[in-house]
Design a protein around this motif. Structure first.
Motif, short mmCIF file in Angstrom:
data_model
loop_
_atom_site.label_atom_id
_atom_site.label_comp_id
_atom_site.label_asym_id
_atom_site.label_seq_id
_atom_site.Cartn_x
_atom_site.Cartn_y
_atom_site.Cartn_z
N ARG A 207 0.83 -1.21 0.00
CA ARG A 207 0.00 0.00 0.00
C ARG A 207 0.86 1.26 0.00
NH1 ARG A 207 -5.54 -0.49 3.38
NH2 ARG A 207 -6.14 -2.61 2.80
N PHE A 208 2.03 1.16 0.61
CA PHE A 208 2.90 2.33 0.67
C PHE A 208 3.41 2.72 -0.72
CE2 PHE A 208 7.29 4.08 1.35
CZ PHE A 208 6.89 5.29 1.86
N PHE A 209 3.53 1.76 -1.61
CA PHE A 209 4.08 2.01 -2.93
C PHE A 209 3.01 2.11 -4.01
CE2 PHE A 209 7.23 -0.39 -0.45
CZ PHE A 209 8.30 0.49 -0.49
N HIS A 210 1.76 2.14 -3.62
CA HIS A 210 0.65 2.17 -4.58
C HIS A 210 0.01 3.55 -4.55
CE1 HIS A 210 -2.78 0.83 -6.93
NE2 HIS A 210 -2.21 -0.35 -7.05
N ASP A 211 -0.11 4.18 -5.71
CA ASP A 211 -0.64 5.55 -5.77
C ASP A 211 -2.15 5.59 -6.01
OD1 ASP A 211 -0.97 4.91 -8.42
OD2 ASP A 211 0.36 6.46 -9.21
N GLY A 212 -2.82 4.45 -5.87
CA GLY A 212 -4.26 4.38 -6.11
C GLY A 212 -4.59 3.84 -7.48
N GLU A 213 -3.59 3.87 -8.38
CA GLU A 213 -3.80 3.38 -9.74
C GLU A 213 -2.75 2.35 -10.15
OE1 GLU A 213 -3.86 6.82 -12.22
OE2 GLU A 213 -5.82 7.50 -11.49
N LYS A 214 -1.53 2.51 -9.66
CA LYS A 214 -0.46 1.58 -10.05
C LYS A 214 0.56 1.45 -8.93
CE LYS A 214 2.64 4.97 -12.22
NZ LYS A 214 1.97 6.11 -11.58
N LEU A 215 1.34 0.39 -9.00
CA LEU A 215 2.43 0.16 -8.06
C LEU A 215 3.68 0.87 -8.58
CD1 LEU A 215 3.34 -1.50 -5.51
CD2 LEU A 215 4.20 -3.19 -7.14
#
Length: 385
Positions: A207-215
Motif C-alpha cells: 500500500r505504501f508504494f501504490h498511488d491508487g492506480e499503479k504500483l
C-alpha cells in the motif's frame, strides 16, 4: 484475467475503498498548526511515535526547516543524545561510525526554547523537506522491541503488542501515501501494522508504494537498494546493538513534472508542505496469496546483477549545490544500469531513526539484521506479485 492481474486489481480497489471510506481532513485543517515555542510548530506529517499536542513529548518543526525531537527522560534521552554526538562529532574518527552517517538524519546539536529552558531538543535534519508530496512509512526493525534493561512486565507488554516480532523481525508503525488522482493522503497507523500476519505483510506494505492506480515499482527497487546498504553496514560492525529503532522510508508522491517544479521554486527558501486532504483509516488487512518462503534470504535474485561488492551503486549525480538529482527528469537507472521510466519516479530516502535504546556490544546485531533480511524479502515479493 491472470491471477497476478486479479491480485493487482484487488489491491487497487482495496486502496480506493480505504480512501473513499476514510475520515477526511481538509487542507485548511491539516495546515492549521498553531505556532508555539518561538515559531516552531508540530510536525504535520509525522506517521508514528509521540505527537505534539497528543503526548507531552513530540516532534516539532523549526522555522529553519529542521525538526526538533524532545529529549526523553533519562537514561533514554541521554543515550540518544550521546549516540548522535558520538557519530556526528567533529573528532569522530571511527570508520564504522563515519560509514553510518549517511544512513541517519544529520544532527545539528541541541536546541532550547527561552520559554521552556528545562526542555532540551535534538535538532535534526527533516528527511521529508525536499519532497513536494512526501509519502512516509515508519518500520520498527529488530526481533525485540525492548532493550536488555527492560523489566519483565515491559517485555511482556512489548511482546503482546506484536507476537510475530520475534519471528518476522520488523513491524509497520504507520504510513501516509499520496494519491495524485484524489489529491489526498491515505494513512494507516500502528494498529494496521499490528494486524498484518505473515501471509498479508507483502500486501500491507505494498500500500505504501501504490498511488491508487499503479504500483511504483522503481520506488520499491530504490528502497531495496537503500535497505541493502544499511544491511551491509550492520554486517561489518560488532560494536552496537539497536533496539526499538526504526527505518523511515520517504519518496515523493507527486508527478515528475510537479515534483521538479516545486523543488526548483523552493530550492533557495524554506520549504513548506502544501497539505492536501488527509484520509486516515485503520483497516484490517486483506487476505493475500503470499507464501512464507524466502524469509532469511539476502539480496533478491532479481537484483543480484546490480550489486557491487565495493562501494554502493550510485544512482544519482551531484548538481553542484550539495544536492543530488536523477540523471534525467522522469528517467533513472535500475540496479543493472538500464534506464527505466515509470512516470517520473524519483529519489527515495531510507534512514535509521530513534536511538534511545542503543547498547555497546562485541557481537553482530543478529536481531536487527534478521529484520532487515526479512524486510528485503517482503519488498522483493511486492515486486514479484
Amino acid at each position: 484475467m491472470s491471477e497476478k492481474a486479479k491480485e493487482k486489481n484487488s489491491l487497487a480497489l482495496e486502496i480506493e475503498k480505504t480512501a473513499a471510506q476514510g475520515s477526511c481532513q481538509s487542507q485548511a485543517q491539516d495546515g492549521k498548526s498553531q505556532s508555539r515555542l518561538n515559531g516552531c510548530v508540530p510536525l504535520s506529517h509525522q506517521v508514528a511515535g509521540h505527537k505534539y499536542g497528543i503526548d507531552k513529548m513530540g516532534i516539532l518543526q523549526h522555522p529553519d526547516g529542521t525538526v526538533l525531537k524532545q529529549l526523553q527522560p533519562p537514561p533514554r534521552g541521554l543515550r540518544e543524545l550521546q549516540f548522535y554526538t558520538q557519530v556526528f562529532g567533529e573528532d569522530c574518527s571511527d570508520p564504522q561510525l563515519l560509514a553510518l552517517r549517511p544512513h541517519l538524519p544529520r544532527f545539528y546539536g541541541t536546541w532550547v526554547s527561552p520559554d521552556t529552558p528545562n526542555d532540551l531538543y535534538l535538532k535534526l535534519e527533516d528527511i521529508t523537506r525536499k519532497f513536494s508530496r512526501p509519502c512516509i512509512m515508519d518500520v520498527k526493525v529488530g526481533r525485540r522491541s525492548y532493550d536488555p534493561l527492560a523489566s519483565p512486565s515491559k517485555r511482556e507488554q512489548q511482546i503482546r503488542k506484536y507476537p510475530l516480532m520475534e519471528e518476522i523481525g520488523f513491524l509497520l508503525l504507520g504510513m501516509r501515501v499520496y494519491q495524485p488522482s484524489r489529491d489526498c493522503y491515505v494513512c494507516h497507523d500502528q494498529f494496521f501494522g499490528r494486524s498484518l500476519m505473515k501471509d498479508t505483510l507483502a500486501r500491507g506494505l505494498a500500500r505504501f508504494f501504490h498511488d491508487g492506480e499503479k504500483l511504483r515499482k522503481q520506488t520499491v527497487r530504490l528502497c531495496i537498494r537503500k535497505v541493502w546498504n544499511i544491511l551491509q553496514w550492520f554486517e561489518s560492525q560488532k560494536q552496537l546493538h539497536f533496539y526499538a529503532s526504526s527505518l523511515l522510508f520517504v519518496y515523493d508522491g507527486a508527478s515528475g513534472v510537479h515534483m521538479a517544479t516545486e523543488h526548483n521554486n523552493n530550492n533557495n527558501k524554506h520549504h513548506q508542505h502544501q497539505q492536501p486532504q488527509d484520509l486516515s483509516r485503520t483497516d484490517s488487512p486483506a487476505k493475500s496469496s503470499c507464501d512464507e518462503e524466502g524469509w532469511a534470504g539476502g539480496l533478491p535474485e532479481s537484483l543480484q546483477n546490480g550489486v557491487q561488492t565495493g562501494s554502493p551503486l550510485n544512482l544519482e549525480q551531484s548538481n553542484g549545490n550539495g544536492e543530488t538529482m536523477m540523471e534525467e527528469e522522469g528517467t533513472e537507472r535500475d540496479l543493472s544500469g538500464c534506464f527505466v521510466d515509470e512516470g517520473g519516479e524519483g529519489h527515495v530516502e531510507v534512514r535509521m531513526i530513534d536511538f534511545a535504546h542503543i547498547f555497546p556490544s562485541q557481537t553482530p546485531d543478529e536481531g536487527y539484521m534478521h529484520g532487515l533480511r526479512n524486510l528485503l524479502s517482503v519488498l522483493e515479493k511486492i515486486l514479484q506479485d
